[in-house]
Design an enzyme around this catalytic site. Sequence first.
Site, PDB file in Angstrom:
ATOM      1  NE  ARG A 173      -7.698   4.371   8.588  1.00 42.02           N
ATOM      2  CZ  ARG A 173      -6.451   4.486   9.038  1.00 42.02           C
ATOM      3  NH1 ARG A 173      -6.227   4.627  10.346  1.00 42.02           N
ATOM      4  NH2 ARG A 173      -5.431   4.476   8.223  1.00 42.02           N
ATOM      5  CB  SER A 269      -9.460   3.458   1.689  1.00 41.01           C
ATOM      6  OG  SER A 269      -8.167   3.856   1.282  1.00 41.01           O
ATOM      7  CD  GLU A 374     -11.625   4.120   5.914  1.00 40.72           C
ATOM      8  OE1 GLU A 374     -11.159   5.224   6.243  1.00 40.72           O
ATOM      9  OE2 GLU A 374     -10.936   3.233   5.380  1.00 40.72           O
TER      10      GLU A 374
END
Length: 382
Positions: A173, A269, A374
């Site tokens: 990520r 998420s 995130e």
Amino acid sequence: MSAVASEVAPSSSHVLADHTTMRVGGPAQRFVTVATTDELVDAVRVVDEADEPLGVFSGGSNLVVADAGVEATVVRVATRGITVESQDACSGVSVRVAAGEPWDAFVAQAVDSGWIGIEALSGIPGCVGSTPVQNVGAYGQEVAQTIAQVRTWDRAAARIRTFSAAECDFSYRHSRFKGTRMPARTTGDDVSAALGGLSPRFVVLDVLFQFALGDLSAPVAYADLARGLGVDLGARVPLTDAREAVLDQRRRRGMVLDAPDHDTWSCGSFFTNPILPVERMAQLVERVHEVAGAELTPPRFGAGPGHEKTSAAWLIDKAGYGKGYGLPGRAALSTKHVLAVTNRGGATTAEIVALAREIRDGVESRFGVRLVNEPVLVGVEL
């Protein structure tokens, strides 16, 4: 902002809530939509040359903006273009895609065209240019596995720079694009600092993908997906079957955009899965046994030498924040998936962030692991 106004025409809607999947956020001081790569470069260049604060985004699926908005020009990337640059049976196909192309529509085209490698990334909202920044991943695939080049506008050098896949520094990520922000141009420039990840140094112009050709998917690498398909891990299935199975998994988790379903009014998420040194993972297991019982053990996955990854969703759930936590409030966890912080209608950014902060702090208090958000937070902090 006379320098900007003389060269860049503003768009009609400047309330950022209208352009994000979380549907929160106040106005930009100035809002511009660009439809071509030349317009994108020109818009960014004009604002930078005027030494004014600038934000850049595309699909708004990973963005949480303060209720007060931002005192800056915000450029929305709506560029289009999918070009096959080369194709043959041996080396596969090279496809250049403009940053503003909707991601899932591109995945659908890839599946229909027999381009292998992103079928497990079906249903993810947002645009193509954001995928290398975040190194988007799901169901055992990451976009880094198929990226050959990323072409960018380097704001600091005021020139186009192209990065090979190896130069992108992809990790879980993360990429060099996410980690390299445009510094404030003036010491103490609080506006530029508050823009954070919305004001990157490298503005993605287009992405060159390299795909294998065929009718079958890449090996299925995610256990739930394999079960849904009725195959073993590592099996290959028709591309269309893989895509539909992923979309089914995502719909059941509220991760496919659907306006009537408030479970999808989210950034997907909200927290990344923690990656811990193996010694730290052992401490987490001990902590879980102490506070939750010896019968519970957190999930553990390999994450490179000396590290293991665990599940943020598992930690959230076991810390007492189940599906729908926060209801009947305007900000609550999804009723389908505990990783999604959702807007139930009329929520403010402050309410969204307060819930996320409560969950982050609650998990840390119970298990000693601090979750990391995130989405890009603009003008707010957890």
